[in-house]
Design an enzyme around this catalytic site. Structure first.
Site, PDB file in Angstrom:
ATOM      1  CG  ASN A  86      -8.185 -16.650 -84.814  1.00  0.00           C
ATOM      2  OD1 ASN A  86      -7.342 -16.964 -85.401  1.00  0.00           O
ATOM      3  ND2 ASN A  86      -9.032 -15.682 -84.334  1.00  0.00           N
ATOM      4  CG  HIS A 109      -4.098 -16.234 -86.338  1.00  0.00           C
ATOM      5  ND1 HIS A 109      -5.060 -16.157 -85.023  1.00  0.00           N
ATOM      6  CD2 HIS A 109      -2.709 -16.015 -86.093  1.00  0.00           C
ATOM      7  CE1 HIS A 109      -3.600 -16.331 -84.123  1.00  0.00           C
ATOM      8  NE2 HIS A 109      -2.456 -16.407 -85.269  1.00  0.00           N
ATOM      9  CG  ASP A 135       3.120 -12.396 -87.671  1.00  0.00           C
ATOM     10  OD1 ASP A 135       4.434 -12.885 -87.259  1.00  0.00           O
ATOM     11  OD2 ASP A 135       2.286 -13.062 -87.150  1.00  0.00           O
ATOM     12  CD  GLU A 192      -6.838 -12.608 -85.567  1.00  0.00           C
ATOM     13  OE1 GLU A 192      -6.694 -13.468 -85.591  1.00  0.00           O
ATOM     14  OE2 GLU A 192      -6.024 -11.837 -84.559  1.00  0.00           O
TER      15      GLU A 192
HETATM   16  C1  GLP Z   1       1.411 -16.169 -82.916  1.00  0.00           C
HETATM   17  C2  GLP Z   1       1.882 -15.549 -84.898  1.00  0.00           C
HETATM   18  C3  GLP Z   1       1.743 -16.893 -85.744  1.00  0.00           C
HETATM   19  C4  GLP Z   1       1.599 -18.158 -85.083  1.00  0.00           C
HETATM   20  C5  GLP Z   1       0.202 -18.336 -83.926  1.00  0.00           C
HETATM   21  C6  GLP Z   1       0.657 -19.923 -83.416  1.00  0.00           C
HETATM   22  O1  GLP Z   1      -0.637 -15.576 -83.134  1.00  0.00           O
HETATM   23  N1  GLP Z   1       1.759 -14.725 -85.669  1.00  0.00           N
HETATM   24  O2  GLP Z   1       2.001 -16.837 -86.898  1.00  0.00           O
HETATM   25  O3  GLP Z   1       1.231 -19.492 -85.995  1.00  0.00           O
HETATM   26  O4  GLP Z   1       0.532 -17.347 -82.911  1.00  0.00           O
HETATM   27  O5  GLP Z   1       1.476 -19.665 -82.341  1.00  0.00           O
HETATM   28  P1  GLP Z   1       2.017 -21.268 -81.505  1.00  0.00           P
HETATM   29  O6  GLP Z   1       2.789 -21.757 -82.605  1.00  0.00           O
HETATM   30  O7  GLP Z   1       2.246 -20.389 -79.962  1.00  0.00           O
HETATM   31  O8  GLP Z   1       0.950 -22.052 -81.318  1.00  0.00           O
END
Ligand code: GLP
Length: 242
Positions: free
Chosen positions: A136, A138, A67, A143
């Site tokens: 959440n 995702h 993304d 989402e």
């Molecule tokens: C973002 C990314 C996700 C990732 C998530 C969790 O929203 N788009 O791909 O898994 O954050 O991030 P973190 O690893 O910092 O908890």
């Protein structure tokens, strides 16, 4: 769905770095799906270290990130392109032509998403997909409520995700409300999935992932339907909250 519990994020990083290294040895033109966020950083650091100790030709691999924020310029320090360049692409000296992220600067986001989808398909699909998970549930920026057959598209971020990701935005800029994300349908067609969840703040979502049936309320639960998915947990994320 296979579950592997290890003591620390660093141990997970080391094991997965070895796994990825071996997969590239077997298939030098491996197509790799990458993720951002703090979760994959120990893996990226371990992979870079492993490559320094035991050099391997990476010139035939191709990477696709899940993304990118939208709108977002790749030169913006808050962009996922900037993040990936800093923590992986540049240390590994990967060429710009080998790495792919949805273009957050594209004026025509529909066309950009279609092009991204087509490029993944023209490479034969993703062989090895890395995932983190949001609190959440995702994955990528899919989402809760995202359809299991969704394609690469523009999505609106939830307030929970905006709040969670604010910590990465240092220059006073707000978190964009939109992003371009690989869809759940694309993720489900990858050949091998590795989802990492580490830290206490992921314990609740991990508990949901382990106990709930697959449903669009919990996008990460799609991996329960995948024939070759592994969930990597550290002790904190694996800890069951009562
Ligand atoms: C973002 C990314 C996700 C990732 C998530 C969790 O929203 N788009 O791909 O898994 O954050 O991030 P973190 O690893 O910092 O908890």
């Amino acid at each position: 769905m296979k579950i592997i519990k290890l003591s620390t994020p660093e141990e997970i990083g080391m094991q997965l770095a070895k796994n990825l290294y071996q997969k590239i040895q077997v298939k030098p033109d491996l197509v790799i799906g990458l993720a951002t966020g703090s979760t994959p950083l120990p893996l990226y650091a371990a992979f870079i270290k492993l490559l320094k100790e035991k050099p391997l030709d990476l010139s035939h691999i191709t990477t696709f990130n899940l993304d990118e924020y939208y709108p977002m310029s790749s030169s913006n320090p808050n962009s996922y392109y900037f993040f990936m360049n800093k923590f992986l692409f540049s240390p590994l000296k990967l060429k710009r032509t080998q790495v792919n992220l949805p273009d957050g600067q594209s004026k025509n986001y529909r066309l950009e998403c279609l092009k991204y989808e087509n490029k993944i398909n023209s490479c034969g699909g993703i062989d090895w997909q890395l995932l983190g998970v949001g609190v959440n549930g995702h994955i990528g920026f899919n989402e809760p409520g995202s359809k299991f057959n969704s394609l690469t598209r523009r999505v609106m971020l939830t307030q929970s995700t905006i709040n969670a990701n604010r910590r990465f935005f240092k220059s006073g800029e707000g978190v964009p409300i939109y992003a371009l994300t690989m869809g759940l349908g694309v993720i489900s067609r990858t050949k091998e999935i590795h989802l990492i969840a580490t830290g206490e703040n992921k314990a609740t979502v991990v508990q949901r992932l382990l106990t709930e049936d697959p449903s669009t309320n919990l996008p990460a639960s799609i991996i329960k339907k995948h024939p070759n998915a592994t969930v990597w947990l550290d002790v904190q994320a694996a800890h069951t909250k009562v």
